[in-house]
Structures are given as C-alpha cells and as structure tokens.
Design an enzyme around this catalytic site. Structure first.
Site, mmCIF file in Angstrom:
data_model
loop_
_atom_site.group_PDB
_atom_site.id
_atom_site.type_symbol
_atom_site.label_atom_id
_atom_site.label_comp_id
_atom_site.label_asym_id
_atom_site.label_seq_id
_atom_site.Cartn_x
_atom_site.Cartn_y
_atom_site.Cartn_z
ATOM 1 C CB SER A 116 10.797 -95.998 9.004
ATOM 2 O OG SER A 116 9.578 -95.292 9.144
ATOM 3 C CG ASP A 256 5.168 -101.704 7.060
ATOM 4 O OD1 ASP A 256 5.126 -100.712 7.795
ATOM 5 O OD2 ASP A 256 6.202 -102.127 6.516
ATOM 6 C CG HIS A 283 7.016 -99.570 10.534
ATOM 7 N ND1 HIS A 283 6.914 -99.281 9.193
ATOM 8 C CD2 HIS A 283 7.760 -98.555 11.068
ATOM 9 C CE1 HIS A 283 7.546 -98.159 8.926
ATOM 10 N NE2 HIS A 283 8.092 -97.700 10.028
#
Length: 319
Positions: A116, A256, A283
């Site tokens: 991320s 995601d 995610h």
C-alpha cells in the site's frame, strides 16, 4: 504451507535504531549475512504498523531473512503528537528507511516489500538505484494518489444504497469521527480492504493502532482510505518509475481498493516487471490467499541475483 508454521522457530532479534533523535523499532527473523538478500517489509498507512504483515516472517523459513519495522510515529517507534504537515513527508520516511538499512548492515544485499503506502515508499527508494537492492515487490499500492482518488469515486458509487450518502454527509460536516461514519466506512473496508470474516488478529492490531494513534494517517492521508484529504492527495511516483533497475513484482487483488488503474503505471514504466493478480483477494492477499501468496513470493525471490557470502556480520542494536 509449512513455512508459515515454521517461522516461529527461527532466530528473532528485536531492537531500535536511532534516527534524527528518535527511534525506529525493528524485528529481524532469520540470520542475515549469507548470500540470500534480506526481505525488508515496508508497511502501509502512513501511520500503520508492521503487525498486519507479520506472516511475511514465514519467508525466513524458506531461506530469506526478514526485517519488519514500524515507521516513525507508530507502533514500537517513537510516537509524536506533532501534526505539522511539514514534518510528516515522504522524504522523512524515505530517509528513515535508508537509515534503517545502514544501521542494520543490510544495505548491501536486500529486497524491499512495500505494501500500500509502503509500496509507494519502496518504489521511491528503488528509483534512486541503490547498489545493494536486489529486487522490489510493490503490493496493493497506487502509483499516483490523484489516480487513487479518482478510482475511489468509482468504488464508492458501487457501495450498497445509502452507504455513500452517509459517508459524504459526515465528510461534508467534518464529523468523520462519528460512529455512523465508522460503521459505513467498514462496509467499504469489508469489500475492498479485507474480505475475511472475522478480520485476522494481525490486521485488527494495525487497524486499532491507527484508530488509537491517528496523527500520521490523518495528516498525510485523511479520515479513511477512500477520502484522501491529507498531504498525499496530489503525490505521485510515476515520474520516477522508469529509473527502477531491479526485477519487480506487482501484487494486487481482484477486489482491491488499489484497482488496476492505479497499479497500471507501475506495469507501464518499470522496465523489468511482472504483475500477479489474486482472484480471491482485496487489499491483503498475504492474508486472504496466503498459500498462493507464499508460492508467488518464493518463486520471485528464487529468481533474484544473490551476493556471494562474506565474513561480515550484521550490526546488532539491542532495545
């Protein structure tokens, strides 16, 4: 997979290294110094912790030492209540990562795994072409926050009826700390952040850490994943990507929040890159599809160049 059960028996060293008068907490699993590069895990947020990525320590059982750390402002690292946007910058966290690599003596032989926001930070680091970097994994990350914000509008429009209305009402009123906002926010998170029920304990730990200590996340990101109002709202690494000179693995999930549009620039601009999509994940594929995740990681790591073993050991810092 067996390696996920075996990593708890590996040698573990925890400590802190100094950084600009503060302290960066780290955890090292496995024994570095051989030919296999250390895998340095760069967590998301900003303002989260390493906890939700702890199972990557399983790579140590397959031969790759693993280093987790908490970025400044959270977890075991120095916490600061300062909300000055001029302090909390990508440059700060890039310098902290550089310092950690040198202090632990692994700057000559390592792989970065950035998840991320950590993927943004890892790409930024890799673009400087550090001599000891052997490979790069960018997991569930946006190449551009303007692209991220645009795609969030698409995902918000697909939420169940009434959910986005509640979210926007609180965002407009500045009442994003209200429980109603949190409840509606979790509808989005259940679809696009973690699809497991219940949420794994490691992910819960990082989620609650941000809720308890929101300074960095609020300043740089905002009140939620899909409402980016902080200093990162216009940040991008797209113009740096062509400079990345190591083999790169892209990871994302079919559900995601970091959808294909925000990942595509990595594919388009990094010279040596492979993109793997996880069909049952959002995610957090390392938690949502761990078996395939570890197979993918080991295949990638096994294909990277290795340094010849040396007699030099790592610098150890207790804490």
């Amino acid at each position: 997979m067996a390696i996920r059960r075996e990593w708890s028996t590996m040698a573990v060293n925890k400590g802190r290294v100094p950084f600009r008068g503060f302290q960066t907490w780290y955890r090292r699993t496995g024994t570095p110094g051989g030919d296999a590069p250390a895998v340095v895990v760069v967590h998301g947020g900003p303002g989260s912790t390493h906890d939700y990525l702890r199972n990557l320590a399983g790579l140590a059982a397959a031969g790759w030492p693993v280093v987790h750390y908490d970025q400044l402002g959270g977890g075991g690292s120095t916490r600061l209540p300062d909300a000055d946007p001029g302090f909390w910058t990508p440059e700060l966290f890039g310098d902290e990562l550089d310092n950690l690599l040198v202090r632990l003596g692994i700057d000559g032989n390592y792989v970065l795994y950035g998840q991320s926001w950590g993927g943004v930070l890892a790409a930024r680091h890799a673009a400087t072409r550090p001599a000891g970097l052997r490979g790069l994994v960018i997991a569930n990350a946006p190449a551009s926050y303007p692209l991220w914000r645009r795609e969030m509008e698409v995902l918000r429009a697909q939420l169940p009826p009434g959910v986005d209305e509640v979210l926007r009402r609180h965002e407009a009123a500045g009442t994003t700390s209200d429980q109603e906002y949190t409840d509606a926010m979790r509808v989005f998170y259940a679809k696009h952040v973690c699809r497991l029920r219940p949420w794994p304990a490691d992910y819960q730990a990082s989620f609650l850490e941000v809720a308890d200590n929101p300074t960095v996340y609020a300043v740089m990101n905002g009140p939620s994943e899909f409402h980016v109002t902080g200093t990162l709202r216009d940040y991008s690494v797209i113009d740096r990507l062509a400079s990345i000179a190591v083999p790169t693995l892209l990871i994302s999930g079919c559900y995601d929040e970091a959808g294909p549009a925000v990942v595509q620039p990595f594919q388009d601009h990094i010279p040596d890159v492979r993109w793997v999509m996880f069909e049952e994940s959002s995610h957090l594929p390392h938690l949502e599809e761990p078996e395939r995740f570890f197979r993918t990681m080991i295949e990638f790591l096994g294909g990277l160049p290795r340094r010849a073993p040396t007699s030099e050991g790592m610098v150890t810092h207790g804490g």
